[in-house]
Enzyme design. Structure first.
Site, PDB file in Angstrom:
ATOM      1  N   GLY A   1      -1.790   7.184  -8.100  1.00 46.19           N
ATOM      2  CA  GLY A   1      -1.513   5.828  -7.624  1.00 46.19           C
ATOM      3  C   GLY A   1      -1.061   5.827  -6.185  1.00 46.19           C
ATOM      4  O   GLY A   1      -1.185   6.828  -5.484  1.00 46.19           O
ATOM      5  N   ASN A   2      -0.566   4.710  -5.737  1.00 39.83           N
ATOM      6  CA  ASN A   2      -0.039   4.632  -4.363  1.00 39.83           C
ATOM      7  C   ASN A   2       1.133   3.667  -4.318  1.00 39.83           C
ATOM      8  O   ASN A   2       1.480   3.048  -5.316  1.00 39.83           O
ATOM      9  CB  ASN A   2      -1.153   4.236  -3.389  1.00 39.83           C
ATOM     10  CG  ASN A   2      -1.718   2.873  -3.707  1.00 39.83           C
ATOM     11  OD1 ASN A   2      -1.050   1.863  -3.545  1.00 39.83           O
ATOM     12  ND2 ASN A   2      -2.952   2.853  -4.185  1.00 39.83           N
TER      13      ASN A   2
END
Ligand code: CTP
Length: 318
Positions: free
Chosen positions: A124-125
């Site tokens: 993810g980020n």
């Protein structure tokens, strides 16, 4: 007007003045906000949808109804928007936001994609979705009909906005490309993972032995670039395609190269890094504009930045 029934929307769309309420409406010179409430079938009926389109084309603001329990045993889309949401739209209207996007359909993507490794883990980020949500909220307050494609955002739905939730880059792509077919504007504010695991394990990956297993990655499609390519190929496309760029260094040069590569009309370039942009209510940016001078937006609330972005987009829509 809250609640605005299917009946009142029909009367307003056709200019009937059969009672005091509709008389008042027909004489109104001020901005008019409708907060619809009705059963899902009535909201989705082509007659109601045509009436809503007529009202919006004339500059009225019709808030998207909420989804939830209705007056009977049924539930679905058609619930009166939350009073706080109605208040927010009215406050924005009174603050002087002109309904210059009335009748326009816009798509905003927000948040950050998650690329599954196994049923419990993902790549993810750090995107919180705040800037994308601000863009959606401001567009709705300026009269646009907004579809917000939200990737893993834990913020309350902005008032009067149609929220579609997605998780991965591939889901985001499918939803955005479908919505773009009849949109005037697409703003890609989501942080899309450039790579995803080749195949997500169906079961939780166990730690066997001392060495971790390598995760093989493959490239995700570039949605923003694809929107531009489709437009050049003559597919029915938005008049304005805008993107965001997160850069840690050489912000302008990297932004300009990215804009040329992706073929978009507008690129909002953010400097990111420690304490910059992610999860904070403030943001600063440089907006690169096709065939125009860059526009500097000083640090301020994300809603203000959204306002400038919509000003630049609205100028390209006329
Ligand atoms: N974007 C996209 N699809 C991707 C990656 C990015 O549509 N697979 C969009 C983002 O929504 C954003 C813009 O492209 O509007 C730029 O995203 P950014 O992460 O800054 O650019 P990248 O293409 O990932 O370039 P790089 O990693 O080289 O900085």
């Amino acid at each position: 007007m809250a609640p605005a029934t299917a009946d009142i929307l029909a009367k307003a769309a056709h200019g009937l003045a059969s009672d005091l309420l509709t008389n008042t409406l027909l004489t109104a010179r001020c901005p008019v906000v409708f907060a619809p409430a009705m059963h899902t079938e009535m909201w989705e009926h082509p007659a109601t949808q045509a009436n809503v389109a007529t009202l919006r084309a004339r500059g009225a603001i019709v808030i998207e109804p909420a989804v939830g329990r209705l007056t009977g045993a049924d539930s679905g889309k058609g619930r009166l928007p939350d009073p706080a949401a109605i208040f927010e739209v009215c406050r924005n209207v009174l603050k002087g936001a002109t309904p210059d996007l009335a009748g326009r359909r816009v798509v905003v993507s927000a948040g950050g994609t998650r690329e599954a490794i196994d049923p419990v883990r993902f790549i993810g980020n750090r995107s919180s979705g705040m800037q994308g949500y601000a863009l959606a909220r401001v567009a709705a307050a300026r009269g646009a009909s907004v579809t917000l494609v939200a990737a893993n955002v834990s913020l309350p739905d902005p008032a009067g906005v149609d929220v579609v939730r997605v998780e991965s880059a591939l889901q985001l792509r499918e939803t955005v490309l479908a919505a773009a077919l009849d949109a005037d504007v697409v703003v890609m504010a989501a942080a899309v993972a450039d790579f995803r695991p080749v195949a997500a394990s169906r079961t939780k990956i166990k730690k066997t032995g001392d060495e971790p297993e390598a995760i093989h990655l493959t490239k995700n499609p570039d949605i923003l670039a694809e929107l531009g390519e489709r437009r050049r190929a003559g597919v029915k496309s938005p008049a304005v395609i805008a993107g965001f760029a997160a850069e840690t260094d050489d912000v302008l040069a990297n932004g300009q190269a990215k804009m040329a590569r992706k073929g978009c009309d507008l690129l909002v370039v953010n400097q990111v890094g420690e304490n910059l942009a992610f999860g904070t209510p403030d943001n600063a940016a440089t907006v690169l504009v096709a065939e125009g001078e860059p526009v500097e937006i000083p640090r301020g609330p994300k809603d203000d930045l959204a306002g400038v972005v919509w000003d630049l987009i609205a100028a390209r829509l006329v």
